[in-house]
Design a protein around this motif. Sequence first.
Motif, mmCIF file in Angstrom:
data_model
loop_
_atom_site.group_PDB
_atom_site.id
_atom_site.type_symbol
_atom_site.label_atom_id
_atom_site.label_comp_id
_atom_site.label_asym_id
_atom_site.label_seq_id
_atom_site.Cartn_x
_atom_site.Cartn_y
_atom_site.Cartn_z
ATOM 1 N N ASP A 376 55.913 27.180 -19.623
ATOM 2 C CA ASP A 376 55.901 26.796 -18.747
ATOM 3 C C ASP A 376 56.604 26.588 -17.641
ATOM 4 O O ASP A 376 56.168 26.802 -16.683
ATOM 5 N N GLN A 379 56.878 29.968 -15.773
ATOM 6 C CA GLN A 379 55.432 29.819 -15.359
ATOM 7 C C GLN A 379 55.382 29.088 -13.278
ATOM 8 O O GLN A 379 55.261 29.481 -12.516
ATOM 9 N N GLN A 380 55.903 27.893 -13.901
ATOM 10 C CA GLN A 380 56.044 27.262 -12.931
ATOM 11 C C GLN A 380 56.946 27.739 -11.079
ATOM 12 O O GLN A 380 56.468 27.837 -10.728
ATOM 13 N N LEU A 382 57.546 30.968 -10.418
ATOM 14 C CA LEU A 382 57.115 31.942 -10.111
ATOM 15 C C LEU A 382 55.631 31.614 -9.386
ATOM 16 O O LEU A 382 55.650 31.739 -8.835
ATOM 17 N N GLU A 383 55.305 30.586 -9.664
ATOM 18 C CA GLU A 383 53.878 29.786 -9.190
ATOM 19 C C GLU A 383 54.235 29.142 -8.105
ATOM 20 O O GLU A 383 54.134 29.946 -6.608
ATOM 21 N N GLN A 385 56.475 30.479 -5.631
ATOM 22 C CA GLN A 385 57.027 31.685 -5.117
ATOM 23 C C GLN A 385 55.572 32.407 -4.824
ATOM 24 O O GLN A 385 55.404 32.786 -3.530
ATOM 25 N N LEU A 386 54.567 32.280 -5.585
ATOM 26 C CA LEU A 386 53.472 33.249 -5.493
ATOM 27 C C LEU A 386 52.958 32.069 -4.706
ATOM 28 O O LEU A 386 51.767 32.927 -3.618
ATOM 29 N N ARG A 387 52.875 31.160 -4.822
ATOM 30 C CA ARG A 387 52.085 30.181 -3.670
ATOM 31 C C ARG A 387 52.102 30.655 -2.091
ATOM 32 O O ARG A 387 51.922 30.179 -1.117
ATOM 33 N N GLU A 390 51.266 33.552 -1.245
ATOM 34 C CA GLU A 390 50.472 33.827 -0.795
ATOM 35 C C GLU A 390 49.006 32.953 0.366
ATOM 36 O O GLU A 390 48.777 33.667 1.999
#
Length: 608
Positions: A376, A379-380, A382-383, A385-387, A390
């Motif tokens: 988790d 994943q947080q 990475l999320e 960076q991905l946000r 995006e």
Amino acid sequence: MYREEGGRERKSYAAVDMDLRSELLKSIWYGFTALDLEKSGKVSKSQLKVLSHNLCTVLSIPHDPVALEEHFRDDDDGPVSSQGYMPYLNKYILDKVEEGSFVKEQVDELCWTLTAKKNYKPGKDNQNVLPGKDAFSLWCLFNFLSEDKYPLVMVPDEVEYLLKKMCMAMSVELNCVELEDFISKDTVQQNGFTVWSFLEMMNSGKGYLWKKGQLRRNWKERWFTLRPGTLAYYTSEDRKERQGNISLDGDCCVEVLPDRDGKRCMFCLKTLSKTYEMSASDTKQRQEWTAAIQTAIRLLTEGKTSLHKDLKLKRREQREQRERRRLAKEEELQRFRALQEEKERKLAELELLKEAQRQAQALLEQDEMRRRQQHDEMQQALEVQLREAEESRASMQAEMILKEEEAERQRKRIKELEGLQTSLEEALHQEIKARQDEEVFRYAQTGLLSEEEEKMKALMALQDEQEEYIRKTQREKQELRQEMENKTRALEEAQRQLEEVRANRHRVDQDVVAAQRKLRQASTNVKHWNVQMNRLMRPVGPGEKRSSGGSFSSFQMPSQRDPGLRLRQRSEEQDDESKENVDSSGAGLGCEGERRLSQTSNGGMDIP
């Protein structure tokens, strides 16, 4: 039904003993069912009134004729069922009965009389051995020994007990074989003995039959008695004079014969030496006799005197089968218990395994939680960076989409404006063309009105000439009256057509679409009416007379004094001119004018 009602009313029984009341109810039940002719379980009130009055008479109690009507005053459903009659019977009859004030045999005789008329008819015709008095005594004994439930039946043990007592009283031996044969029937085994099956058993084995003689070949009525191995016949049922004895063996057979010689329900018994022809009173009796004789022959062939031994063996086999089934069931129950114990042991082992599995599962869950926490966290990150990526991409895509949508709206707007311009141009052309067509139709309509006025004037002149001609013709010869009436009707038809032309003038604008078709139809009609005009218009001169045939076509007039002919010629010229005008205009209004002109000229041509 009676038992249930009796159970609800037992607390109120005081005037008469319970056992005596039960016996009375048994007899009254037979009387009630005897009145139920349709077997619907209900009896009409009028019949119940008669039954209640007779019961009150034999029970020596006063009868209240109004009580039944008052008791069933709210019952408008017609007949009364046994459940509905029981409260009245208990309240108004049985509760008033005093023990010792009546003779029970009289009640039994009343109920026996009612039920015997429907179910038991003693006498030679029905082949009953028991007379009515003896049958009544057996009926009373049957009611006494029958079960306390309805419909009344007697178990086979009670029947055997009753027969043994009767045979002991008459100093005779009971034939248990015949009794076993009768009890072996399915209906008796399932439901028990009814009083009528009991009386039937008492009457079975003997009876009257018609027998055909061997020498004289005539028919005589004989009293037959079937015994094991023999069939004897006597002059009458007292069996004083035996007329013959037929020996039964394995070579004998029974056959059903068709009706002949005025006899019905025939059958024959064939032996090695003779054939005996017999006739029963009905089909049921013939079937009973043939079945009884065939059974006797079969028992002789098998070397048996009855089915008693077979039934005894069958009952023994049934008991053995029941015992084997019981033992098998016990063994199966023991196996089931053993399996149940084994199942419980395995369940205990399974519980231990489940407990160990739960502990292992707990350890696995702890490891899984640690791994999940690490996952988790990664994943947080990475999320996040991905946000960010995006969001930047989404902003660029949103700007591009807005620009594309604006360009698409501009293109659609241009196409809509071009389509609107095209539709406006087409509408303008159509409006110009419609106005031009309207002017053409208006000119054609004006010409048509003028032509209509001219035709009207010609028609009026032609009508005056016709009236003058009619007056002259009537003075010359009376025989032309019928023809003049026909011409007058033709003139009225022409006037009606003229009115229709005027009415059709207002529908010119609605017939534009069908103008060409109507023009062709109008041309055809003009040709047709011209042919009719040439055939019918043969004028008659002032000094000429009709021939004896009375035909209108026989009149002739000089051509120079024929105004109708001149009018027809002018109409043809006008028709040609109208056709040319309509062809040049190219509109449907010319077709309508041609049709009206044709109708006008045709209406005028019908008048000579």
